[in-house]
Design a protein around this motif. Structure first.
Motif, PDB file in Angstrom:
ATOM      1  N   LEU A 163       0.833  -1.195   0.000  1.00 46.94           N
ATOM      2  CA  LEU A 163       0.000   0.000   0.000  1.00 46.94           C
ATOM      3  C   LEU A 163       0.874   1.253   0.000  1.00 46.94           C
ATOM      4  CD1 LEU A 163      -2.830  -0.405   2.631  1.00 46.94           C
ATOM      5  CD2 LEU A 163      -3.084   0.008   0.208  1.00 46.94           C
ATOM      6  N   HIS A 164       0.388   2.324  -0.591  1.00 46.86           N
ATOM      7  CA  HIS A 164       1.044   3.625  -0.469  1.00 46.86           C
ATOM      8  C   HIS A 164      -0.032   4.685  -0.491  1.00 46.86           C
ATOM      9  CE1 HIS A 164       0.561   4.320  -4.825  1.00 46.86           C
ATOM     10  NE2 HIS A 164       1.014   3.097  -5.007  1.00 46.86           N
ATOM     11  N   THR A 165       0.344   5.935  -0.206  1.00 47.71           N
ATOM     12  CA  THR A 165      -0.666   6.989  -0.188  1.00 47.71           C
ATOM     13  C   THR A 165      -1.270   7.154  -1.585  1.00 47.71           C
ATOM     14  OG1 THR A 165       1.085   8.610  -0.525  1.00 47.71           O
ATOM     15  CG2 THR A 165       0.292   8.328   1.724  1.00 47.71           C
ATOM     16  N   LYS A 174       1.786   1.269 -15.713  1.00 48.78           N
ATOM     17  CA  LYS A 174       1.968   0.792 -14.344  1.00 48.78           C
ATOM     18  C   LYS A 174       2.337   1.923 -13.396  1.00 48.78           C
ATOM     19  CE  LYS A 174       3.184  -3.943 -15.418  1.00 48.78           C
ATOM     20  NZ  LYS A 174       4.136  -5.035 -15.180  1.00 48.78           N
ATOM     21  N   CYS A 175       1.907   1.760 -12.151  1.00 52.60           N
ATOM     22  CA  CYS A 175       2.247   2.713 -11.087  1.00 52.60           C
ATOM     23  C   CYS A 175       3.759   2.644 -10.833  1.00 52.60           C
ATOM     24  CB  CYS A 175       1.476   2.360  -9.816  1.00 52.60           C
ATOM     25  SG  CYS A 175       1.977   3.320  -8.376  1.00 52.60           S
ATOM     26  N   PRO A 176       4.466   3.792 -10.853  1.00 51.28           N
ATOM     27  CA  PRO A 176       5.912   3.759 -10.627  1.00 51.28           C
ATOM     28  C   PRO A 176       6.278   3.413  -9.186  1.00 51.28           C
ATOM     29  CG  PRO A 176       5.148   6.013 -10.846  1.00 51.28           C
ATOM     30  CD  PRO A 176       3.969   5.134 -11.129  1.00 51.28           C
ATOM     31  N   GLN A 177       5.313   3.526  -8.282  1.00 51.22           N
ATOM     32  CA  GLN A 177       5.603   3.264  -6.876  1.00 51.22           C
ATOM     33  C   GLN A 177       5.448   1.783  -6.503  1.00 51.22           C
ATOM     34  OE1 GLN A 177       4.495   5.543  -2.813  1.00 51.22           O
ATOM     35  NE2 GLN A 177       3.748   6.511  -4.645  1.00 51.22           N
ATOM     36  N   CYS A 178       4.395   1.130  -7.023  1.00 53.34           N
ATOM     37  CA  CYS A 178       4.130  -0.255  -6.600  1.00 53.34           C
ATOM     38  C   CYS A 178       4.030  -1.236  -7.769  1.00 53.34           C
ATOM     39  CB  CYS A 178       2.859  -0.319  -5.765  1.00 53.34           C
ATOM     40  SG  CYS A 178       1.358   0.006  -6.715  1.00 53.34           S
ATOM     41  N   GLY A 179       3.980  -0.730  -8.991  1.00 56.69           N
ATOM     42  CA  GLY A 179       3.937  -1.616 -10.151  1.00 56.69           C
ATOM     43  C   GLY A 179       2.561  -2.138 -10.507  1.00 56.69           C
ATOM     44  N   THR A 180       1.510  -1.688  -9.808  1.00 58.07           N
ATOM     45  CA  THR A 180       0.153  -2.131 -10.129  1.00 58.07           C
ATOM     46  C   THR A 180      -0.218  -1.672 -11.537  1.00 58.07           C
ATOM     47  OG1 THR A 180      -0.521  -2.054  -7.820  1.00 58.07           O
ATOM     48  CG2 THR A 180      -2.287  -2.004  -9.440  1.00 58.07           C
ATOM     49  N   GLU A 181      -0.856  -2.570 -12.275  1.00 60.49           N
ATOM     50  CA  GLU A 181      -1.244  -2.292 -13.656  1.00 60.49           C
ATOM     51  C   GLU A 181      -2.506  -1.429 -13.706  1.00 60.49           C
ATOM     52  OE1 GLU A 181      -0.769  -6.036 -15.919  1.00 60.49           O
ATOM     53  OE2 GLU A 181      -2.615  -5.311 -16.860  1.00 60.49           O
ATOM     54  N   THR A 230      -4.492   6.815 -10.983  1.00 61.10           N
ATOM     55  CA  THR A 230      -4.552   7.096  -9.556  1.00 61.10           C
ATOM     56  C   THR A 230      -4.419   5.771  -8.838  1.00 61.10           C
ATOM     57  OG1 THR A 230      -6.020   8.950  -9.979  1.00 61.10           O
ATOM     58  CG2 THR A 230      -5.947   8.143  -7.729  1.00 61.10           C
ATOM     59  N   CYS A 231      -3.491   5.700  -7.905  1.00 59.57           N
ATOM     60  CA  CYS A 231      -3.185   4.406  -7.292  1.00 59.57           C
ATOM     61  C   CYS A 231      -2.914   4.555  -5.803  1.00 59.57           C
ATOM     62  CB  CYS A 231      -1.959   3.812  -7.994  1.00 59.57           C
ATOM     63  SG  CYS A 231      -1.540   2.147  -7.474  1.00 59.57           S
ATOM     64  N   PHE A 232      -3.283   3.556  -5.028  1.00 56.59           N
ATOM     65  CA  PHE A 232      -2.836   3.469  -3.634  1.00 56.59           C
ATOM     66  C   PHE A 232      -2.255   2.078  -3.362  1.00 56.59           C
ATOM     67  CE2 PHE A 232      -5.988   1.077  -1.051  1.00 56.59           C
ATOM     68  CZ  PHE A 232      -6.983   0.893  -1.991  1.00 56.59           C
ATOM     69  N   GLY A 233      -1.918   1.365  -4.448  1.00 55.79           N
ATOM     70  CA  GLY A 233      -1.288   0.062  -4.302  1.00 55.79           C
ATOM     71  C   GLY A 233      -2.277  -1.041  -4.016  1.00 55.79           C
ATOM     72  N   SER A 234      -1.754  -2.176  -3.633  1.00 53.81           N
ATOM     73  CA  SER A 234      -2.581  -3.329  -3.308  1.00 53.81           C
ATOM     74  C   SER A 234      -2.278  -3.754  -1.886  1.00 53.81           C
ATOM     75  CB  SER A 234      -2.258  -4.487  -4.253  1.00 53.81           C
ATOM     76  OG  SER A 234      -2.378  -4.064  -5.586  1.00 53.81           O
TER      77      SER A 234
HETATM   78 ZN   LIG Z   1       0.697   2.166  -6.851  1.00 53.09          ZN
END
Ligand SMILES: [Zn+2]
Length: 106
Positions: A2-4, A26-33, A48-52
């Protein structure tokens, strides 16, 4: 992981080419597609992402907040055994855990 909650433009995001055919945003912070297309131009302009949420996040959350399974059981209205059982690493995290983790990172 998870990230903010973070918004990235397509330029800030990570674009991966797979098998020479598809491009993945992909999210540069967590790699989520966050989308795929036959051409980078066809990918979404932003993501927009907060990770998994992971079990490691759940352990960190409980430690940071000083919460035991009994505390969580009292909050959620189930037994401590049920908290332990439902959050076992072998199982996917229940929706009520995902909700708590999402609120934790906002
Ligand atoms: Zn992410």
């Amino acid at each position: 992981m998870l990230h903010t909650l973070t918004e990235y433009t397509k330029e800030e995001a990570y674009i991966e080419r797979v098998n020479g055919v598809l491009y993945f945003l992909k999210c540069p912070q967590c790699g989520t597609e966050h989308g795929s297309a036959m051409s980078p131009d066809l990918l979404p302009d932003s993501l927009t992402c907060f990770g998994s949420p992971t079990h490691e996040d759940w352990v960190k959350y409980k430690k940071e907040r000083g919460l035991t399974n009994l505390d969580i059981a009292t909050i959620v209205g189930i037994t401590p055994e049920s908290v332990k059982n439902q959050t076992a690493p072998s199982k996917s995290l229940p929706k009520w855990v995902v909700t708590m983790l999402y609120e934790w990172k906002m």
